[in-house]
Scaffold this motif. Structure first.
Motif, PDB file in Angstrom:
ATOM      1  N   UNK A   1       0.855  -1.176   0.000  1.00  0.00           N
ATOM      2  CA  UNK A   1       0.000   0.000   0.000  1.00  0.00           C
ATOM      3  C   UNK A   1       0.892   1.227   0.000  1.00  0.00           C
ATOM      4  N   UNK A   2       0.450   2.307  -0.664  1.00  0.00           N
ATOM      5  CA  UNK A   2       1.372   3.427  -0.885  1.00  0.00           C
ATOM      6  C   UNK A   2       0.566   4.674  -1.229  1.00  0.00           C
ATOM      7  N   UNK A   3       1.249   5.771  -1.509  1.00  0.00           N
ATOM      8  CA  UNK A   3       0.614   6.914  -2.138  1.00  0.00           C
ATOM      9  C   UNK A   3       0.525   6.648  -3.628  1.00  0.00           C
ATOM     10  N   UNK A   4      -0.445   7.285  -4.288  1.00  0.00           N
ATOM     11  CA  UNK A   4      -0.553   7.123  -5.740  1.00  0.00           C
ATOM     12  C   UNK A   4      -0.952   8.458  -6.375  1.00  0.00           C
ATOM     13  N   UNK A   5      -0.256   8.823  -7.451  1.00  0.00           N
ATOM     14  CA  UNK A   5      -0.568  10.051  -8.187  1.00  0.00           C
ATOM     15  C   UNK A   5      -1.998   9.979  -8.690  1.00  0.00           C
ATOM     16  N   UNK A   6      -2.779  11.022  -8.420  1.00  0.00           N
ATOM     17  CA  UNK A   6      -4.206  10.982  -8.716  1.00  0.00           C
ATOM     18  C   UNK A   6      -4.620  12.290  -9.398  1.00  0.00           C
ATOM     19  N   UNK A   7      -4.988  12.194 -10.671  1.00  0.00           N
ATOM     20  CA  UNK A   7      -5.300  13.396 -11.446  1.00  0.00           C
ATOM     21  C   UNK A   7      -6.402  14.204 -10.764  1.00  0.00           C
ATOM     22  N   UNK A   8      -6.130  15.469 -10.493  1.00  0.00           N
ATOM     23  CA  UNK A   8      -7.113  16.362  -9.883  1.00  0.00           C
ATOM     24  C   UNK A   8      -7.146  16.310  -8.365  1.00  0.00           C
ATOM     25  N   UNK A   9      -6.497  15.309  -7.755  1.00  0.00           N
ATOM     26  CA  UNK A   9      -6.531  15.153  -6.301  1.00  0.00           C
ATOM     27  C   UNK A   9      -5.145  15.044  -5.665  1.00  0.00           C
ATOM     28  N   UNK A  10      -4.103  15.304  -6.421  1.00  0.00           N
ATOM     29  CA  UNK A  10      -2.762  15.226  -5.842  1.00  0.00           C
ATOM     30  C   UNK A  10      -2.303  13.788  -5.695  1.00  0.00           C
ATOM     31  N   UNK A  11      -2.062  13.393  -4.453  1.00  0.00           N
ATOM     32  CA  UNK A  11      -1.687  12.001  -4.156  1.00  0.00           C
ATOM     33  C   UNK A  11      -2.689  11.436  -3.154  1.00  0.00           C
ATOM     34  N   UNK A  12      -3.278  10.302  -3.505  1.00  0.00           N
ATOM     35  CA  UNK A  12      -4.187   9.586  -2.597  1.00  0.00           C
ATOM     36  C   UNK A  12      -3.500   8.292  -2.150  1.00  0.00           C
ATOM     37  N   UNK A  13      -4.195   7.502  -1.360  1.00  0.00           N
ATOM     38  CA  UNK A  13      -3.664   6.214  -0.895  1.00  0.00           C
ATOM     39  C   UNK A  13      -4.174   5.098  -1.807  1.00  0.00           C
ATOM     40  N   UNK A  14      -3.275   4.193  -2.160  1.00  0.00           N
ATOM     41  CA  UNK A  14      -3.705   2.948  -2.810  1.00  0.00           C
ATOM     42  C   UNK A  14      -3.521   1.835  -1.785  1.00  0.00           C
ATOM     43  N   UNK A  15      -4.593   1.074  -1.563  1.00  0.00           N
ATOM     44  CA  UNK A  15      -4.523   0.016  -0.549  1.00  0.00           C
ATOM     45  C   UNK A  15      -3.919  -1.255  -1.145  1.00  0.00           C
ATOM     46  N   UNK A  16      -3.395  -2.059  -0.273  1.00  0.00           N
ATOM     47  CA  UNK A  16      -2.867  -3.344  -0.692  1.00  0.00           C
ATOM     48  C   UNK A  16      -3.929  -4.203  -1.373  1.00  0.00           C
ATOM     49  N   UNK A  17      -5.164  -4.107  -0.912  1.00  0.00           N
ATOM     50  CA  UNK A  17      -6.244  -4.907  -1.511  1.00  0.00           C
ATOM     51  C   UNK A  17      -6.463  -4.538  -2.975  1.00  0.00           C
ATOM     52  N   UNK A  18      -6.379  -3.236  -3.247  1.00  0.00           N
ATOM     53  CA  UNK A  18      -6.557  -2.792  -4.627  1.00  0.00           C
ATOM     54  C   UNK A  18      -5.414  -3.308  -5.506  1.00  0.00           C
ATOM     55  N   UNK A  19      -4.214  -3.287  -4.963  1.00  0.00           N
ATOM     56  CA  UNK A  19      -3.056  -3.797  -5.702  1.00  0.00           C
ATOM     57  C   UNK A  19      -3.212  -5.288  -5.985  1.00  0.00           C
ATOM     58  N   UNK A  20      -3.733  -6.027  -5.000  1.00  0.00           N
ATOM     59  CA  UNK A  20      -3.922  -7.471  -5.169  1.00  0.00           C
ATOM     60  C   UNK A  20      -4.837  -7.753  -6.362  1.00  0.00           C
ATOM     61  N   UNK A  21      -5.916  -6.999  -6.465  1.00  0.00           N
ATOM     62  CA  UNK A  21      -6.869  -7.210  -7.559  1.00  0.00           C
ATOM     63  C   UNK A  21      -6.212  -6.892  -8.903  1.00  0.00           C
ATOM     64  N   UNK A  22      -5.473  -5.773  -8.970  1.00  0.00           N
ATOM     65  CA  UNK A  22      -4.784  -5.406 -10.217  1.00  0.00           C
ATOM     66  C   UNK A  22      -3.750  -6.459 -10.613  1.00  0.00           C
ATOM     67  N   UNK A  23      -2.978  -6.919  -9.640  1.00  0.00           N
ATOM     68  CA  UNK A  23      -1.929  -7.905  -9.910  1.00  0.00           C
ATOM     69  C   UNK A  23      -2.534  -9.227 -10.359  1.00  0.00           C
ATOM     70  N   UNK A  24      -3.594  -9.647  -9.674  1.00  0.00           N
ATOM     71  CA  UNK A  24      -4.222 -10.938  -9.996  1.00  0.00           C
ATOM     72  C   UNK A  24      -4.764 -10.901 -11.420  1.00  0.00           C
ATOM     73  N   UNK A  25      -5.410  -9.794 -11.789  1.00  0.00           N
ATOM     74  CA  UNK A  25      -5.976  -9.678 -13.132  1.00  0.00           C
ATOM     75  C   UNK A  25      -4.865  -9.557 -14.169  1.00  0.00           C
TER      76      UNK A  25
END
Ligand code: IP8
Length: 256
Positions: free
Chosen positions: A147-171
């Motif tokens: 889990x980390x910060x992530x560049x987010x258009x219009x919102x600066x940097x938001x948080x990306x959770x480990x769960x979201x990364x798991x779904x992206x990696x699995x797919x």
């Protein structure tokens, strides 16, 4: 040779499992060691060939994120806040990597802040380029994301959770199996019992909505919905089930 052509296993080690959530930047040494032992043993035994690990933030990332008011939906344009969150996650990542390598696991870091973006604001989809992870896998390494910060258009940097990364990696990597290991023994019904198998969201929606105990990691219902959408079977389980999961056995709740 096509890098990473063998379908990998994707394993998330929850922040609640590997850190002590109530004390800033404190590891749960015993359960981190047990998790690293289980991973090392499974690779040495050949139970698993290719593995990607993701870990959560626990008392490292979440402490700094909440101090600066940053979350998956609230961004920041303060570079000091980004540095604090990312720095804490890198410190945790370094400790995880060190313990894996001590056990002979060829673990290397992949930092999402340097790779990922949300092009459509905090609500938008995550774009996580997987070339480095897939190539590292193909070369025999165990990439360890977090889990980390992530560049987010219009919102600066938001948080990306480990769960979201798991779904992206699995797919994106076409994972063979997915494991989400935390301090909860599985997806719990409204009586606090582990639901052994979930194959349709409608069947469990009521139970998930009704129970507080299922809501420890930012909404179990949302997590189940995401995991149901994967091609690979996913398992949600506690630390005590990590060894059977890595052996290819059922663990906690099977979501498929
Ligand atoms: O613990 C969030 O990851 P999670 C990490 O998987 C940060 O939700 C940076 C707070």
């Amino acid at each position: 040779a096509r890098a990473g052509s063998d379908p990998p296993v994707v394993l998330k080690l929850g922040g609640s499992l590997i850190t002590k959530k109530d004390r800033p930047e404190t590891l749960d040494e015993a359960s981190l060691d047990a998790a690293c032992d289980a991973v090392a043993d499974a690779l040495a035994a050949g139970d698993i060939d290719r593995l990607v690990v993701v870990h959560g933030g626990g008392s490292f990332g979440h402490h700094h994120a909440s101090e600066h008011g940053v979350s998956t939906t609230e961004g920041t344009r303060d570079a000091e806040a980004v540095a604090a969150i990312h720095g804490a996650m890198k410190r945790l990542n370094a400790r995880v990597l060190e313990r894996l390598r001590e056990r002979g696991v060829p673990a290397v870091p992949v930092h999402p802040l340097s790779l990922a973006a949300r092009a459509d604001g905090a609500d938008g989809d995550l774009d996580l380029p997987l070339g480095s992870t897939a190539t590292l896998l193909g070369e025999g390494f165990v990439p360890v994301l977090h889990g980390d910060g992530v560049a987010t258009a219009g919102d600066g940097v938001t948080v990306v959770s480990g769960d979201e990364l798991v779904v992206e990696l699995a797919t994106g990597l076409g994972a063979r199996r997915v494991g989400v290991c935390s301090t909860v023994p599985g997806v719990l019904d409204s009586d606090g019992e582990v639901i052994r198998e979930i194959d349709a969201f409608a069947a469990v929606a009521d139970a998930l909505g009704a129970s507080d105990a299922t809501d420890v990691s930012g909404g179990m219902a949302a997590k189940v919905r995401e995991l149901l959408g994967l091609d690979a079977p996913a398992y949600v389980f506690g630390g005590e089930d990590l060894v059977p999961f890595l052996r290819g056995e059922d663990a906690g709740t099977r979501i498929d």
